[in-house]
Design an enzyme around this catalytic site. Sequence first.
Site, PDB file in Angstrom:
ATOM      1  N   GLN A 192     -32.521 -55.302   7.223  1.00  0.00           N
ATOM      2  CA  GLN A 192     -31.599 -54.158   7.202  1.00  0.00           C
ATOM      3  C   GLN A 192     -32.078 -53.082   8.173  1.00  0.00           C
ATOM      4  OE1 GLN A 192     -30.808 -52.410   3.324  1.00  0.00           O
ATOM      5  NE2 GLN A 192     -29.212 -51.073   4.152  1.00  0.00           N
ATOM      6  N   HIS A 228     -24.005 -52.729   3.581  1.00  0.00           N
ATOM      7  CA  HIS A 228     -22.848 -53.380   4.209  1.00  0.00           C
ATOM      8  C   HIS A 228     -22.991 -54.888   4.098  1.00  0.00           C
ATOM      9  CE1 HIS A 228     -26.063 -52.634   7.148  1.00  0.00           C
ATOM     10  NE2 HIS A 228     -25.776 -53.830   7.620  1.00  0.00           N
TER      11      HIS A 228
END
Length: 112
Positions: free
Chosen positions: A92, A98
């Site tokens: 990430q 997301h």
Amino acid sequence: MATIFTKIINKEIPADIVYEDDLCLAFRDINPQAPVHILIIPKKPLSILNDAEIEDQQLLGHLMLAAIKIADKEGVADAFRLVLNNGAGAGQEIFHMHFHLLAGRPFSWPPG
Ligand code: 5GP
């Protein structure tokens, strides 16, 4: 802390938006890893999936249902991969949670 995705939600910087509703936004990844590479983000700024609470249960389901709609719209509903990197160690980079919706090429397993 606000990220670049907050600016995309607020239309302060441009993005190729493919889907939007009250709870989420989806736009094409700037550095696509597949012919279809779309990011699906909640408008609520959850940094990381780990921050989700019971009150976010519906929101998380909503993001997955949005993924199905988007895959259908993109013509890839028969084969797509939905990826969520939870934490820096998992890859990430943007700390506004997301899903990556990837499709349009063969995928191997396990992922790299
Ligand atoms: P992560 O590594 O956090 O799971 O994924 C972040 C993704 O955001 C990456 O695939 C990266 O290419 C994408 N990205 C980073 N900045 C921007 C941007 O300004 N616009 C768009 N459309 N995608 C971005």
